[in-house]
Each structure stands twice: as C-alpha cells, then as structure tokens.
Design a protein around this motif. Structure first.
Motif, short mmCIF file in Angstrom:
data_model
loop_
_atom_site.label_atom_id
_atom_site.label_comp_id
_atom_site.label_asym_id
_atom_site.label_seq_id
_atom_site.Cartn_x
_atom_site.Cartn_y
_atom_site.Cartn_z
N SER A 84 -10.83 -0.36 -5.93
CA SER A 84 -9.59 0.40 -6.10
C SER A 84 -9.08 1.01 -4.79
CB SER A 84 -9.81 1.53 -7.12
OG SER A 84 -10.72 2.50 -6.62
N ASP A 109 -1.39 6.63 -3.56
CA ASP A 109 -0.85 5.45 -4.24
C ASP A 109 0.68 5.50 -4.23
OD1 ASP A 109 -0.92 3.08 -5.79
OD2 ASP A 109 -0.51 4.26 -7.59
N ALA A 134 -5.35 -0.97 3.34
CA ALA A 134 -4.43 -1.90 4.01
C ALA A 134 -3.17 -1.20 4.51
CB ALA A 134 -4.06 -3.03 3.06
N ARG A 135 -2.88 0.01 3.99
CA ARG A 135 -1.64 0.71 4.35
C ARG A 135 -1.89 1.94 5.22
NH1 ARG A 135 -0.17 3.19 0.20
NH2 ARG A 135 -1.77 2.56 -1.32
N ALA A 176 -7.46 7.17 -2.65
CA ALA A 176 -6.65 6.03 -3.06
C ALA A 176 -5.62 6.45 -4.11
CB ALA A 176 -7.54 4.92 -3.58
N ARG A 178 -8.88 -0.70 -1.87
CA ARG A 178 -8.45 -1.74 -0.92
C ARG A 178 -6.98 -1.62 -0.56
NH1 ARG A 178 -11.85 -6.45 -4.09
NH2 ARG A 178 -13.94 -5.67 -3.49
N SER A 179 -6.16 -1.22 -1.51
CA SER A 179 -4.72 -1.11 -1.23
C SER A 179 -4.43 -0.01 -0.22
CB SER A 179 -3.96 -0.83 -2.53
OG SER A 179 -2.58 -0.62 -2.26
#
Length: 236
Positions: free
Chosen positions: A88, A62, A94-95, A58, A90-91
């Motif tokens: 931390s 980022d 989703a991408r 992650a 999850r972002s």
C-alpha cells in the motif's frame, strides 16, 4: 511532508518550503495527520512499527500529485524502503521527492528568485548523496541565488557523524567525525553552512555553536525562500 524533526524543532524550514513552492505557482497543502515516516524505527530494528507508520504516511498523502520533503533521509526512507514494507506504500513512494529534486527535475528551475548576500558552504548529506543521488542539484540552485558567495566544502562527501541513532550509540566516533566536518566548514570562512537535512544541520550547527564560531547552520530551503524584499534573519 515537513518531517517530524523539522516540524518539531525547525518549523521555519517548513514555512520556507511553503513560501518557495507557492512562489513557483504550486498549490501547497500541509496534511495535519502527518507524523514520523518511521525511519528511526526501521533503522533500529522495529520493522513492525515502521510498517505501521509507513502505511499511515501513505494514507495521509494519498491523492496528491507530489510529496515534497526538505530531508534526503526521510525521502530515502519513503522512496527506497517503503515498497519493501507494504504494497500500500508503493504509490506514495513513487510520488515523493527531496526538495532540490522536485525543483530541478519536476519544476525544471534552478533560479528560484532568491537573494541571500552571504558567504555559504554546502554539506551534501549522506542519504541525499548516496541513497537518492541528487548530485549537484542543490549546488545549481545555490549558484543561481543572487548575492550568494558559494565556497566549496573540503571533504564534502564525508559524513558529519550524526547518522540518527548512530550519534547516540557511538558518541565518541560521532564526535570525532563532527570535529573533522567543523574544521572543514571553518576552513571555508563561510558565514553559513547549509544542507538539505535539518538532522545533519542540528549536529553540525550544535557543534559550531558550542565553539562560538559565529557560523550559522541554515537549511537550503530557507536560503532559497529568502528574497530582497524579505531580508534574511536567521535565528539559529
């Protein structure tokens, strides 16, 4: 995200992904800090270690608009399992996209300008088929490749028998499943068997090689990156 298996054993696939995406006007970066997604650890019960790797992934990715990987299994890990490991992650979950998903659903293309004059059969890997639901996106991409003769694989939805550590823990069962898959590949009389995961291709290609069948295993990305100006020269 090259994935650790591709980066270590099949770097030509990672290079093909970069060539392909850049040809489609994407700005591609390869963060050098990337490592294993943690799937192997998670699948064998090492949740704490898998969480550490998930959080590292992650952080590494980022700030990027999209994370594209040539592996349905690794994308399945990131997208479906990361959110349950730590908030931390999850972002990035989703991408993250499997390659064929990104091409068809995000970029909106099926004809990527590829040229590959060979008879090909496609194996839909378990994670891409069942976990991600990519459907016929890889087939749509292959059908648009100039010169390619696509042969339908009998029993295509059946597992090849790799399954990560499954092939080690259940070697006899894995070998029997591989034998069925190889027989189906050979029945197509294809010159090349392709898939969206190098783990499965390593398993299938290894078996085909040991039997001296002459059938090559080649990742979908390498076919899609192939052009008339850059003749195919598979080394597997």
């Amino acid at each position: 995200m090259a994935t650790c298996l591709t980066d270590t054993f099949f770097p030509d696939t990672a290079r093909a992904v970069v060539r392909l995406l850049e040809r489609l006007d994407c700005a591609v970066e390869f963060p050098a800090a990337q490592t294993c997604c943690g799937q192997m650890h998670y699948n064998t019960g090492y949740r704490r270690q898998a969480t550490t790797l998930a959080r590292r992934t992650a952080r590494t990715f980022d700030g990027y608009d999209a994370v594209v990987a040539p592996s349905g299994s690794c994308v399945g890990m990131v997208r479906d399992l990361y959110p349950g490991l730590h908030r931390s992650t999850r972002s990035v979950a989703a991408r993250t996209y499997e390659l064929s998903e990104f091409l068809v659903d995000v970029l909106g293309v099926t004809d990527v300008g590829a040229y590959f004059p060979h008879r090909v059969t496609y194996h839909p890997t378990c994670h891409s088929l069942r976990m991600l639901g990519v459907g016929d996106k890889p087939l749509s991409l292959l059908r648009a490749v100039r010169g390619l003769d696509l042969e339908e694989l009998p029993g295509q939805t059946e597992c090849c028998g790799f399954g990560g550590t499954f092939a080690v823990k259940n070697a006899e069962t894995s070998t029997a499943m591989l034998a069925d898959k190889m027989r189906n590949v050979l029945d197509t009389r294809a010159q090349v068997v392709t898939a969206g995961d190098n783990s499965c291709l390593m398993h299938i290609g290894g078996g085909l090689s040991r039997l001296n069948t002459g059938v090559r295993a080649l990742h979908l990305a390498e076919i899609l990156a192939s052009t008339e100006e850059e003749p195919w020269a598979a080394t597997r």
